[in-house]
Enzyme design. Structure first.
Site, mmCIF file in Angstrom:
data_model
loop_
_atom_site.group_PDB
_atom_site.id
_atom_site.type_symbol
_atom_site.label_atom_id
_atom_site.label_comp_id
_atom_site.label_asym_id
_atom_site.label_seq_id
_atom_site.Cartn_x
_atom_site.Cartn_y
_atom_site.Cartn_z
ATOM 1 N N HIS A 1 38.072 30.915 -14.749
ATOM 2 C CA HIS A 1 38.891 29.756 -15.147
ATOM 3 C C HIS A 1 38.536 28.544 -14.291
ATOM 4 C CE1 HIS A 1 43.111 28.351 -16.629
ATOM 5 N NE2 HIS A 1 42.283 27.321 -16.472
ATOM 6 N N HIS B 1 37.085 24.241 -14.480
ATOM 7 C CA HIS B 1 36.896 23.048 -15.310
ATOM 8 C C HIS B 1 35.736 22.260 -14.729
ATOM 9 C CE1 HIS B 1 40.858 23.620 -17.249
ATOM 10 N NE2 HIS B 1 41.156 24.154 -16.070
ATOM 11 N N LEU B 2 34.640 22.238 -15.468
ATOM 12 C CA LEU B 2 33.536 21.347 -15.099
ATOM 13 C C LEU B 2 33.758 20.171 -16.047
ATOM 14 C CD1 LEU B 2 30.698 24.014 -14.941
ATOM 15 C CD2 LEU B 2 32.254 23.264 -13.135
ATOM 16 N N ARG B 3 33.658 18.970 -15.551
ATOM 17 C CA ARG B 3 34.074 17.854 -16.413
ATOM 18 C C ARG B 3 32.935 17.266 -17.228
ATOM 19 N NH1 ARG B 3 39.376 19.161 -16.425
ATOM 20 N NH2 ARG B 3 40.440 18.702 -14.468
ATOM 21 N N ASN C 1 38.062 21.887 -22.176
ATOM 22 C CA ASN C 1 38.690 20.556 -22.227
ATOM 23 C C ASN C 1 37.821 19.458 -21.612
ATOM 24 O OD1 ASN C 1 39.218 21.589 -19.663
ATOM 25 N ND2 ASN C 1 41.287 20.785 -19.520
ATOM 26 N N HIS D 1 47.146 29.292 -22.443
ATOM 27 C CA HIS D 1 47.874 28.468 -21.477
ATOM 28 C C HIS D 1 49.322 28.482 -21.965
ATOM 29 C CE1 HIS D 1 48.280 24.799 -18.802
ATOM 30 N NE2 HIS D 1 49.401 24.772 -19.507
ATOM 31 N N HIS E 1 46.644 31.749 -15.586
ATOM 32 C CA HIS E 1 47.514 31.308 -14.474
ATOM 33 C C HIS E 1 49.005 31.669 -14.588
ATOM 34 C CE1 HIS E 1 47.766 28.089 -17.366
ATOM 35 N NE2 HIS E 1 46.720 27.428 -16.929
ATOM 36 N N ASP F 1 41.356 28.154 -11.471
ATOM 37 C CA ASP F 1 41.814 27.004 -12.249
ATOM 38 C C ASP F 1 41.333 25.697 -11.597
ATOM 39 O OD1 ASP F 1 42.957 25.471 -14.203
ATOM 40 O OD2 ASP F 1 45.034 25.878 -13.660
HETATM 41 O O1 DOR Z 1 46.783 21.898 -13.593
HETATM 42 C C1 DOR Z 1 46.004 22.077 -14.512
HETATM 43 N N1 DOR Z 1 44.947 21.255 -14.715
HETATM 44 N N2 DOR Z 1 46.225 23.089 -15.359
HETATM 45 C C2 DOR Z 1 45.489 23.257 -16.460
HETATM 46 O O2 DOR Z 1 45.708 24.210 -17.154
HETATM 47 C C3 DOR Z 1 44.444 22.268 -16.829
HETATM 48 C C4 DOR Z 1 43.909 21.606 -15.637
HETATM 49 C C5 DOR Z 1 42.988 20.442 -15.904
HETATM 50 O O3 DOR Z 1 42.135 20.544 -16.793
HETATM 51 O O4 DOR Z 1 43.057 19.449 -15.201
#
Ligand code: DOR
Length: 439
Positions: free
Chosen positions: A64, A66-68, A98, A183, A236, A309
């Site tokens: 889990h 997040h690479l932007r 996302n 989620h 989470h 996360d």
């Molecule tokens: O705190 C969070 N930020 N929870 C998430 O599920 C998404 C994440 C985000 O992409 O910034």
């Protein structure tokens, strides 16, 4: 690639029920042998790591992150995220959809995998969206993303509020045996909440999010998974009630798994009291009885895996008033010592920690990793269980530094991360290193 010999470490592999002091030999990027003593090969050259006093495990997975990239490269790119992963001991990460544009079609999935092949030293897998644009209205192109190599589907960050659509997604996911990662926050009940609802939200004057916002969706998704037979993974988990719902579902034989983050395991909503927006996460930090249930759930296997996360955000999105700040904190480079704290405090065993970082997450996304079996890909993490230090955001490889853990004293340091037989990270404290190149 040179062969690699890791000598004299304590080797723990939950996949093979292995816990021995010995040597591990890697050739051609694959595990070739594990034994109490392996002689230094005559062939040259060979890389040798002295792992005396260190613990050697299969490379860790974080399913889990997040690479932007694409869309918000100023917060994280595939390259910076992969370097952060390697520094944190992770040889495999799975990235959430996302991005901007959202990874809801095979064009984006292929684009990410192409960038991964040129920019990353660690294994990166994509999780595709459940719905187009994460809007919760129409299913995303799940079949074509599966062909492009996604390992799960999720509307991460957003809850699919439409139960009919979620049922359809679960039904469809079974064709590909793709895990549905949810989620769980009822967006109506969450409303404009920014922290846990309770005594502290009243004290701090901030709008609260009740535990029930999560538990309603955990219960719904379990019911839908039992209805459809789909493989469900709860992201989470943060509340006592969710742990109990998952425990009961597992007893009934439901196909459900769950993960917990380092911050939900170590911080209560008291941490919000200084209005540090780095404590603003979704789901929010909860209360001590929730943390106790998470520790117990992790110890007894109700919660299968650990996941960071990792959610990079820019200074502009965090240095604002609490109500307006983005949800999320970075985690790849701080996760391990926070998890390890639970072992030091006897809340979970060392083998449970290793399994929650290796075999379990690999099983959840259905990939053949998290093992040191002879012949498997040589993904290995070596850490020092004794090393004490302070977490320091100025040393992060990540492009973002949104963490509330800066300056916190921890124990347990990643020394080497080896991916496919290549040393992709070596801790700076090993500059007078025991690594040797034999010519
Ligand atoms: O705190 C969070 N930020 N929870 C998430 O599920 C998404 C994440 C985000 O992409 O910034």
């Amino acid at each position: 690639m040179k062969p690699l010999l890791i000598k004299g470490g304590r080797i723990i592999d939950c996949d093979q029920n292995l816990d021995l002091r010995g040597d591990l030999f890697v050739r051609g990027g694959k595990i070739e042998a594990i034994a109490t003593s392996i002689p230094i090969p005559q062939e040259s050259p060979c890389t040798i790591i002295d792992a005396e006093g260190l613990i050697v495990t299969p490379g860790w997975l974080d399913i889990h992150t997040h690479l932007r990239e694409p869309g918000a490269n100023h917060k994280e790119t595939i390259k910076s995220g992969s370097e952060a992963a390697a520094a944190g001991g992770f040889t495999t990460i799975a990235c959430m959809p996302n991005t901007q544009p959202v990874n809801d079609n095979s064009f984006i999935t292929n684009y990410i995998y192409q960038k991964v092949s040129s920019d990353s030293d660690v294994n990166i897998y994509c999780i595709g969206a459940i719905s187009k644009g994460l809007q919760g209205e129409q299913l995303a192109e799940i079949g074509s993303m599966w062909e492009a190599g996604i390992v799960g589907i999720s509307d991460d960050g957003n809850t699919v509020m439409n139960s009919y659509l979620m049922r359809k997604a679960m039904d469809y996911s079974k064709r590909f045996d793709l895990v549905v990662i949810t989620h769980c926050e009822d967006s109506n009940l969450k409303g404009k909440g920014v922290m846990n609802e309770g005594f502290n939200s009243a004290r701090f004057g901030l709008r609260g999010i009740p535990n029930a916002a999560e538990e309603l969706m955990v219960a719904r998704d379990i019911l839908l998974s039992e209805l459809t037979g789909a493989k469900l993974h709860i992201a989470h988990v943060s509340t006592q009630g969710s742990v109990e719902l998952i425990r009961q579902a597992k007893k009934r034989g439901a196909r459900v798994s769950a993960e917990v983050t380092p911050h939900h395991l170590t911080l209560t909503d008291e941490a919000v009291g200084n209005y540090d927006t780095n404590t603003k996460v979704a789901p929010p930090l909860r209360e001590i009885q929730d943390l106790e249930a998470l520790w117990e759930g992790l110890a007894d296997g109700t919660i299968d895996a650990l996941a960071s996360d990792h959610a990079p955000h820019s200074v502009e999105e965090k240095e604002v008033e609490y109500d307006l700040a983005a949800f999320g904190m970075v985690g790849l480079e701080t996760a391990f010592p926070l998890y390890f704290r639970l072992v030091l405090e006897n809340k979970i065993s060392l083998s449970r920690l290793v399994s929650a970082l290796t075999v379990k997450p690999a099983e959840i996304i259905g990939i053949p990793r998290g093992t040191l079996k002879v012949g498997s890909q040589a993904d290995i993490t070596v850490f020092d269980p004794k090393s004490r230090y302070r977490l320091d955001k100025s040393k992060f490889r990540s492009r973002s530094t949104n963490t509330p853990f800066h300056g916190v004293e921890v124990q347990g340091k990643v020394c080497y991360t080896v991916c496919g037989g290549k040393v992709v990270h070596r801790s700076e404290h090993l500059s007078n290193s025991p690594i040797k190149e034999l010519k």
